[in-house]
Scaffold this motif. Structure first.
Motif, mmCIF file in Angstrom:
data_model
loop_
_atom_site.group_PDB
_atom_site.id
_atom_site.type_symbol
_atom_site.label_atom_id
_atom_site.label_comp_id
_atom_site.label_asym_id
_atom_site.label_seq_id
_atom_site.Cartn_x
_atom_site.Cartn_y
_atom_site.Cartn_z
ATOM 1 N N HIS A 222 0.861 -1.183 0.000
ATOM 2 C CA HIS A 222 0.000 0.000 0.000
ATOM 3 C C HIS A 222 0.896 1.231 0.000
ATOM 4 C CE1 HIS A 222 -3.631 2.322 0.503
ATOM 5 N NE2 HIS A 222 -3.124 2.941 1.556
ATOM 6 N N VAL A 223 0.639 2.160 -0.911
ATOM 7 C CA VAL A 223 1.438 3.381 -1.026
ATOM 8 C C VAL A 223 0.683 4.519 -0.346
ATOM 9 C CG1 VAL A 223 2.530 5.009 -2.599
ATOM 10 C CG2 VAL A 223 2.480 2.572 -3.180
ATOM 11 N N LEU A 224 1.325 5.155 0.629
ATOM 12 C CA LEU A 224 0.711 6.241 1.384
ATOM 13 C C LEU A 224 0.829 7.557 0.619
ATOM 14 C CD1 LEU A 224 2.027 5.376 4.960
ATOM 15 C CD2 LEU A 224 -0.075 4.617 3.833
ATOM 16 N N PRO A 225 0.004 8.557 0.967
ATOM 17 C CA PRO A 225 0.038 9.827 0.236
ATOM 18 C C PRO A 225 1.396 10.516 0.217
ATOM 19 C CG PRO A 225 -1.959 9.675 1.549
ATOM 20 C CD PRO A 225 -1.113 8.504 1.932
ATOM 21 N N ASN A 226 2.211 10.315 1.260
ATOM 22 C CA ASN A 226 3.528 10.962 1.291
ATOM 23 C C ASN A 226 4.599 10.176 0.541
ATOM 24 O OD1 ASN A 226 3.972 8.821 3.016
ATOM 25 N ND2 ASN A 226 5.021 10.032 4.590
ATOM 26 N N GLY A 227 4.202 9.056 -0.085
ATOM 27 C CA GLY A 227 5.149 8.245 -0.835
ATOM 28 C C GLY A 227 5.732 7.069 -0.080
ATOM 29 N N ASP A 228 5.496 6.979 1.221
ATOM 30 C CA ASP A 228 5.937 5.804 1.960
ATOM 31 C C ASP A 228 5.183 4.574 1.457
ATOM 32 O OD1 ASP A 228 7.642 7.342 3.465
ATOM 33 O OD2 ASP A 228 6.392 7.355 5.263
ATOM 34 N N VAL A 229 5.857 3.431 1.539
ATOM 35 C CA VAL A 229 5.276 2.174 1.065
ATOM 36 C C VAL A 229 5.157 1.219 2.249
ATOM 37 C CG1 VAL A 229 5.600 0.198 -0.472
ATOM 38 C CG2 VAL A 229 6.268 2.493 -1.231
ATOM 39 N N THR A 230 3.951 0.729 2.505
ATOM 40 C CA THR A 230 3.760 -0.250 3.569
ATOM 41 C C THR A 230 3.597 -1.635 2.952
ATOM 42 O OG1 THR A 230 1.359 0.135 3.641
ATOM 43 C CG2 THR A 230 2.749 1.435 5.128
ATOM 44 N N VAL A 231 4.202 -2.623 3.599
ATOM 45 C CA VAL A 231 4.244 -3.986 3.076
ATOM 46 C C VAL A 231 3.774 -4.944 4.160
ATOM 47 C CG1 VAL A 231 5.716 -5.797 2.126
ATOM 48 C CG2 VAL A 231 6.174 -3.406 1.553
ATOM 49 N N ALA A 232 2.746 -5.736 3.857
ATOM 50 C CA ALA A 232 2.275 -6.764 4.781
ATOM 51 C C ALA A 232 3.086 -8.030 4.570
ATOM 52 C CB ALA A 232 0.800 -7.035 4.558
ATOM 53 N N GLU A 233 3.673 -8.543 5.653
ATOM 54 C CA GLU A 233 4.459 -9.766 5.620
ATOM 55 C C GLU A 233 3.717 -10.831 6.439
ATOM 56 O OE1 GLU A 233 8.951 -8.775 5.936
ATOM 57 O OE2 GLU A 233 7.890 -7.080 6.836
ATOM 58 N N ALA A 234 3.307 -11.891 5.767
ATOM 59 C CA ALA A 234 2.517 -12.920 6.434
ATOM 60 C C ALA A 234 2.610 -14.214 5.649
ATOM 61 C CB ALA A 234 1.059 -12.485 6.570
ATOM 62 N N LEU A 235 2.314 -15.318 6.314
ATOM 63 C CA LEU A 235 2.372 -16.645 5.714
ATOM 64 C C LEU A 235 1.139 -17.446 6.092
ATOM 65 C CD1 LEU A 235 6.069 -17.798 6.070
ATOM 66 C CD2 LEU A 235 4.652 -18.255 4.077
ATOM 67 N N PHE A 236 0.773 -18.360 5.206
ATOM 68 C CA PHE A 236 -0.297 -19.305 5.479
ATOM 69 C C PHE A 236 0.165 -20.293 6.540
ATOM 70 C CE2 PHE A 236 -2.454 -23.384 4.004
ATOM 71 C CZ PHE A 236 -3.636 -23.113 4.667
ATOM 72 N N MET A 237 -0.693 -20.557 7.508
ATOM 73 C CA MET A 237 -0.368 -21.493 8.586
ATOM 74 C C MET A 237 -1.473 -22.553 8.662
ATOM 75 S SD MET A 237 1.027 -18.839 11.519
ATOM 76 C CE MET A 237 -0.543 -17.984 11.640
ATOM 77 N N PRO A 238 -1.285 -23.683 7.986
ATOM 78 C CA PRO A 238 -2.341 -24.701 7.946
ATOM 79 C C PRO A 238 -2.472 -25.439 9.264
ATOM 80 C CG PRO A 238 -0.373 -25.549 6.903
ATOM 81 C CD PRO A 238 -0.082 -24.106 7.255
ATOM 82 N N GLY A 239 -3.653 -26.007 9.473
ATOM 83 C CA GLY A 239 -3.850 -26.872 10.619
ATOM 84 C C GLY A 239 -3.260 -28.244 10.362
ATOM 85 N N PRO A 240 -3.350 -29.144 11.332
ATOM 86 C CA PRO A 240 -2.809 -30.501 11.149
ATOM 87 C C PRO A 240 -3.500 -31.198 9.973
ATOM 88 C CG PRO A 240 -3.359 -30.088 13.448
ATOM 89 C CD PRO A 240 -3.934 -28.953 12.669
ATOM 90 N N PRO A 241 -2.741 -31.810 9.071
ATOM 91 C CA PRO A 241 -3.367 -32.494 7.933
ATOM 92 C C PRO A 241 -4.149 -33.712 8.387
ATOM 93 C CG PRO A 241 -0.997 -32.894 7.984
ATOM 94 C CD PRO A 241 -1.273 -31.853 9.024
ATOM 95 N N LYS A 242 -5.309 -33.934 7.739
ATOM 96 C CA LYS A 242 -6.195 -35.028 8.143
ATOM 97 C C LYS A 242 -6.184 -36.184 7.159
ATOM 98 C CE LYS A 242 -9.478 -31.944 10.520
ATOM 99 N NZ LYS A 242 -8.852 -30.678 10.189
ATOM 100 N N THR A 243 -5.717 -35.957 5.939
ATOM 101 C CA THR A 243 -5.723 -37.006 4.928
ATOM 102 C C THR A 243 -4.334 -37.115 4.305
ATOM 103 O OG1 THR A 243 -6.311 -35.523 3.112
ATOM 104 C CG2 THR A 243 -8.127 -36.460 4.400
ATOM 105 N N VAL A 244 -4.140 -38.177 3.532
ATOM 106 C CA VAL A 244 -2.865 -38.330 2.832
ATOM 107 C C VAL A 244 -2.653 -37.182 1.862
ATOM 108 C CG1 VAL A 244 -1.592 -39.784 1.204
ATOM 109 C CG2 VAL A 244 -2.829 -40.837 3.095
ATOM 110 N N PHE A 245 -3.722 -36.772 1.157
ATOM 111 C CA PHE A 245 -3.562 -35.660 0.220
ATOM 112 C C PHE A 245 -3.206 -34.370 0.953
ATOM 113 C CE2 PHE A 245 -5.201 -31.964 -2.075
ATOM 114 C CZ PHE A 245 -4.393 -32.053 -3.204
#
Length: 441
Positions: A89-112
């Motif tokens: 997201h680019v702010l009006p003064n030219g600063d740039v904000t960046v969201a840093e995040a990752l997907f965090m899955p729950g425990p897998p229930k099937t082989v797939f």
């Protein structure tokens, strides 16, 4: 990654490649891309409990290596050393904000599910989430940010951002938060206040877009599952775009039946809201295509019952003929499983060689097809407030190794740069923000 997990991941890759080869032999050649306003979409072929699973191994960029820019353009690293940057997201003064995040899955229930988790780890698509927003500042205007600070931390998988007046809004996976913000600040210390709660899990990204008058916020909320696999009750107030009235605090579903609407943008001539949507998996390489569409208030776009208008997905039971009859056909197909996530409006003349208005789309890249798709940033030309009918044009490519076994990066969020004559691209595998501008400048 433990040795046991690594061996399992390698085994999954071998099994996945064998399954892909088998499907190629039994289903014939890969169909041409389903792109444009009237795409040719092959009949769906349900892949069953083990759908096609193919992703490149995350490699990252070598020193001095760059993605390939369109003729007349050049890319440079605006900022490096980030941790899975997803949205800009680019702010009006030219600063740039960046969201840093990752997907965090729950425990897998099937082989797939185990196979999917192992494959996504190899592709650097899951892991501990940084849960922060970083602020970048290019104070000397040379196209590289030399000032960096943590604007916010301790968030819950942040993604969308918006600044209205002196309030900074963040789309966490579990809701929208509002924080007081003083212009020019590089860090927010005050606590935020919740505006609306969302159900976390599944498609976790929550993009945000302010209305032009600053009175409302729009938020994209994806589905929990592929096709309502856990029942329709858990999908209530999901697979939709929310509208938040900032004065009253009320929120409502603005449009629904959108499996995973991520990027949001305004078309300025008509004032219409547009979004890019990731469609369902498990029906084939080009079935159905992801898409770019205008968003009608109260509109229903088919998920989970049908796709691309009123093509019924027989895997979904029970069906609802009345809902199918209401389904709106999207405006523009973007090809099957491209994972089109990023979206921004780009006025003509922003970049050399792009002399039409249009939408820029960050295509994160496929996993559910035998031949990879996406992994690029494209431009869809507009005319009179709608796609002009021309095919998409590449702005940035080269994110894949020549044999497609490895990815140097994966593009996600896109935004017009602070100078208004460049494009910024978040690359979550490369851990970099790319700047694309005129070559030689």
């Amino acid at each position: 990654m433990s040795g046991q997990t690594t061996l399992f991941s390698r085994g999954v890759a071998l099994v996945g490649e064998a399954a892909v080869a088998w499907r190629r032999r039994t289903q014939g050649p890969v169909p041409p891309p389903a792109v444009g306003g009237a795409p040719e979409i092959p009949a769906g072929r349900p892949q069953g409990a083990v759908p096609t699973l193919k992703m490149p191994t995350a490699r990252g960029w070598a020193l001095g290596q760059l993605p390939a820019a369109a003729p007349g353009l050049a890319a440079n690293a605006f900022a490096t050393g980030l941790k899975h940057p997803r949205w800009i997201h680019v702010l009006p003064n030219g600063d740039v904000t960046v969201a840093e995040a990752l997907f965090m899955p729950g425990p897998p229930k099937t082989v797939f599910e185990r196979a999917m988790v192992a494959t996504m780890k190899r592709a650097a698509a899951i892991g501990p989430s940084p849960n922060r927003i970083t602020l970048l500042r290019d104070a000397d205007g040379d196209g590289t940010a030399e000032i960096r600070d943590t604007l916010l931390e301790g968030l819950s998988q942040p993604f969308g951002m918006a600044l209205i007046g002196e309030t900074f809004y963040v789309g966490n996976t579990d809701g929208v938060m509002a924080f007081p913000y003083a212009p020019g600040s590089t860090r927010i210390q005050a606590a935020g206040r919740p505006l609306v709660r969302f159900k976390p899990g599944g498609h976790w990204t929550r993009s945000l877009l302010a209305s032009p008058d600053g009175l409302r916020l729009y938020a994209g909320v994806g589905s929990l599952t592929n096709i309502g696999d856990l029942g329709f009750e858990v999908e209530q107030e999901r697979a939709c775009i929310f509208e938040l009235d900032l004065a009253s605090g009320r929120s409502r579903v603005f449009a629904e039946g959108l499996r995973n609407p991520v990027g949001l943008a305004w078309e300025p001539q008509t004032g219409v809201l547009w979004t890019v949507v990731n469609e369902r998996d498990g029906l084939g390489d080009e079935t159905p295509p992801d898409y770019l569409t205008s968003v009608r208030e109260g509109g229903f776009y088919g998920w989970p019952y049908c796709y691309w208008g009123r093509t019924v997905d027989d895997r979904v039971q029970p069906q609802d003929a009345a809902r199918v009859a209401q389904a709106i056909t999207p405006d523009y197909a973007l090809g099957g499983h491209t994972a089109s996530l990023g979206l921004c409006w780009m006025p003509r003349g922003t970049l050399p060689g792009f002399d039409e208005d249009g939408m820029v789309i960050g295509q994160h890249g496929s996993w559910n097809r035998s031949v990879l798709s996406g992994y690029r940033v494209v431009f869809v030309p507009f005319a009179n407030g709608r796609p002009s009918g021309q095919p998409p044009r590449d702005i940035l490519s080269g994110f894949l190794a020549p044999d497609e076994s490895e990815s140097y990066g994966r593009p996600v969020g896109v935004a017009i740069g602070p100078d208004r004559h460049s494009l910024l691209v978040a690359d979550d595998v490369g851990d970099v923000i790319w700047r694309v501008g005129a070559a030689g400048r």
